[in-house]
Design a protein around this motif. Structure first.
Motif, short mmCIF file in Angstrom:
data_model
loop_
_atom_site.label_atom_id
_atom_site.label_comp_id
_atom_site.label_asym_id
_atom_site.label_seq_id
_atom_site.Cartn_x
_atom_site.Cartn_y
_atom_site.Cartn_z
N GLU A 144 18.91 15.06 20.00
CA GLU A 144 20.08 14.70 19.18
C GLU A 144 20.19 13.18 19.02
OE1 GLU A 144 23.47 16.47 20.97
OE2 GLU A 144 22.83 18.54 20.60
N GLU A 145 19.94 12.46 20.10
CA GLU A 145 20.03 11.00 20.06
C GLU A 145 18.97 10.42 19.11
OE1 GLU A 145 19.28 7.24 23.11
OE2 GLU A 145 19.83 9.20 23.92
N ARG A 146 17.75 10.96 19.21
CA ARG A 146 16.67 10.45 18.35
C ARG A 146 16.93 10.78 16.89
NH1 ARG A 146 10.31 10.63 19.72
NH2 ARG A 146 11.17 9.31 21.36
N GLU A 147 17.43 11.97 16.62
CA GLU A 147 17.71 12.34 15.23
C GLU A 147 18.79 11.43 14.64
OE1 GLU A 147 18.96 16.17 12.44
OE2 GLU A 147 18.63 16.44 14.58
N ALA A 148 19.82 11.14 15.42
CA ALA A 148 20.88 10.25 14.93
C ALA A 148 20.32 8.86 14.63
CB ALA A 148 22.00 10.16 15.98
N LYS A 149 19.43 8.38 15.51
CA LYS A 149 18.81 7.07 15.30
C LYS A 149 17.96 7.07 14.03
CE LYS A 149 17.30 2.92 16.45
NZ LYS A 149 18.16 1.71 16.40
N LEU A 150 17.17 8.10 13.85
CA LEU A 150 16.30 8.19 12.67
C LEU A 150 17.12 8.27 11.39
CD1 LEU A 150 13.63 10.67 14.06
CD2 LEU A 150 13.20 8.31 13.39
N LEU A 151 18.21 9.03 11.42
CA LEU A 151 19.06 9.15 10.23
C LEU A 151 19.71 7.82 9.88
CD1 LEU A 151 20.74 12.62 10.90
CD2 LEU A 151 19.07 12.09 9.11
N ASP A 152 20.14 7.08 10.91
CA ASP A 152 20.75 5.77 10.68
C ASP A 152 19.75 4.81 10.03
OD1 ASP A 152 23.18 6.58 11.67
OD2 ASP A 152 22.88 5.72 13.67
N VAL A 153 18.54 4.78 10.58
CA VAL A 153 17.52 3.88 10.05
C VAL A 153 17.09 4.32 8.65
CG1 VAL A 153 15.21 2.92 10.40
CG2 VAL A 153 16.70 3.30 12.36
N MET A 154 17.05 5.63 8.42
CA MET A 154 16.69 6.10 7.08
C MET A 154 17.72 5.66 6.05
SD MET A 154 15.75 9.96 5.75
CE MET A 154 17.43 10.59 5.91
N ASP A 155 18.99 5.75 6.40
CA ASP A 155 20.05 5.28 5.48
C ASP A 155 19.91 3.79 5.23
OD1 ASP A 155 21.09 7.81 5.30
OD2 ASP A 155 22.66 7.49 6.79
N LEU A 156 19.62 3.04 6.28
CA LEU A 156 19.46 1.60 6.15
C LEU A 156 18.25 1.26 5.28
CD1 LEU A 156 20.29 -1.27 6.95
CD2 LEU A 156 18.91 -1.01 9.03
N ALA A 157 17.14 1.96 5.51
CA ALA A 157 15.93 1.72 4.74
C ALA A 157 16.14 2.09 3.27
CB ALA A 157 14.77 2.53 5.32
N ASP A 158 16.82 3.19 3.04
CA ASP A 158 17.07 3.61 1.65
C ASP A 158 17.90 2.56 0.91
OD1 ASP A 158 16.97 5.66 -0.46
OD2 ASP A 158 19.11 5.85 -0.10
N LYS A 159 18.93 2.05 1.56
CA LYS A 159 19.78 1.03 0.93
C LYS A 159 19.00 -0.26 0.72
CE LYS A 159 24.19 -1.40 1.35
NZ LYS A 159 24.39 -1.26 -0.10
N PHE A 160 18.22 -0.67 1.73
CA PHE A 160 17.46 -1.91 1.62
C PHE A 160 16.50 -1.86 0.44
CE2 PHE A 160 13.41 -4.07 2.46
CZ PHE A 160 13.84 -5.38 2.48
N TRP A 161 15.71 -0.80 0.34
CA TRP A 161 14.70 -0.73 -0.72
C TRP A 161 15.34 -0.61 -2.10
CZ3 TRP A 161 10.45 -2.80 0.49
CH2 TRP A 161 9.87 -2.63 1.73
N CYS A 162 16.45 0.10 -2.19
CA CYS A 162 17.15 0.20 -3.49
C CYS A 162 17.69 -1.16 -3.92
CB CYS A 162 18.28 1.22 -3.39
SG CYS A 162 17.74 2.93 -3.32
#
Length: 254
Positions: A144-162
């Motif tokens: 659960e902890e790793r999934e939350a971390k991955l989701l947070d980074v994915m949101d950050l990466a998506d916003k950064f690249w956009c």
């Protein structure tokens, strides 16, 4: 004796019948006890044969999850990492029937020994049960902890690249517009129009500086969250695609 003296033989017959009943009951009790012992031995053997492999499997999974993940900066790759992390839950689901069986049998074995503190063998069983339950719960928490971390980074990466792509387009458009500016005119009215245009252009440039700062901050945050192999990707993207373009517009890097 009963035939010779019915009166004297009756008590003897009664005692014989009672003794025979007691013997029959004793045989039944011994047989039941033997069956119970056989079942207990079978369950105990199955428990000890299976608990150690289970503990080894859970320990391997937990150890892998305890290692900090090297998170990618690319959204598609992060999605793959999320799917890989979810596969651990699938593995746990496959192990759950064995886990529940071992937990139940171990608790039964301890209960028959009237508590884990009474006998050494029961203490060993209880210790292994505690270790198994701890690893099981620890794995679920780590997943659960790793999934939350991955989701947070994915949101950050998506916003950064956009935002990164949008900023590149905006800077390029501004560069094109700057190149198209006409030389200063002779007519005062024309010069005034050019001055007004330049003032408006400067305001747009100031707005671009704010966007650049925001994207730069997002990049720094993403670099801090991602794995070492992917950090150069962010740095290169900022250096080559944004900082070099912005210099012609008079934008500062920091």
């Amino acid at each position: 004796m009963l035939e010779l003296s019915p009166e004297e033989g009756a008590p003897i017959r009664e005692k014989y019948t009672t003794a025979d009943q007691l013997y029959t009951q004793l045989k039944a009790d011994v047989k039941q006890r033997a069956a119970t012992l056989d079942e207990a031995i079978s369950k105990s053997t199955q428990f000890h044969d299976k608990i150690d492999p289970m503990l080894e499997s859970l320990e391997r999974i937990a150890e892998r999850l305890r290692q900090p993940p090297s998170i990618s900066v690319e959204v598609d790759k992060i999605k793959e990492q999320i799917a890989e992390n979810k596969s651990v839950s699938v593995d746990l689901e496959k192990l759950q029937p064995s886990y529940e069986m071992l937990k139940q049998r171990g608790e039964e074995m301890v209960a028959r020994s009237e508590g884990a503190d009474t006998y050494t063998s029961a203490k060993v069983v209880q210790d292994k049960l505690d270790q198994m339950v701890f690893l099981w719960n620890d794995i679920q928490a780590l997943v659960e902890e790793r999934e939350a971390k991955l989701l947070d980074v994915m949101d950050l990466a998506d916003k950064f690249w956009c935002d990164h792509c949008a900023l590149i387009v905006t800077i390029k458009d501004s560069q094109d517009l700057l190149r198209e500016l006409e030389e200063p005119g002779v007519d005062p009215s024309v010069v005034k129009q050019q001055q007004e245009f330049v003032e408006g252009f400067k305001e747009e440039i100031d707005g671009l500086q704010e966007e650049l700062d925001a994207v730069q901050n997002q990049g720094a945050e993403l670099m801090a969250a991602c794995g070492e192999p992917d950090k150069p990707v962010i740095k290169k993207s900022l250096d080559e695609q944004i900082y070099k373009r912005k210099s012609s517009l008079g934008l500062s890097r920091a």
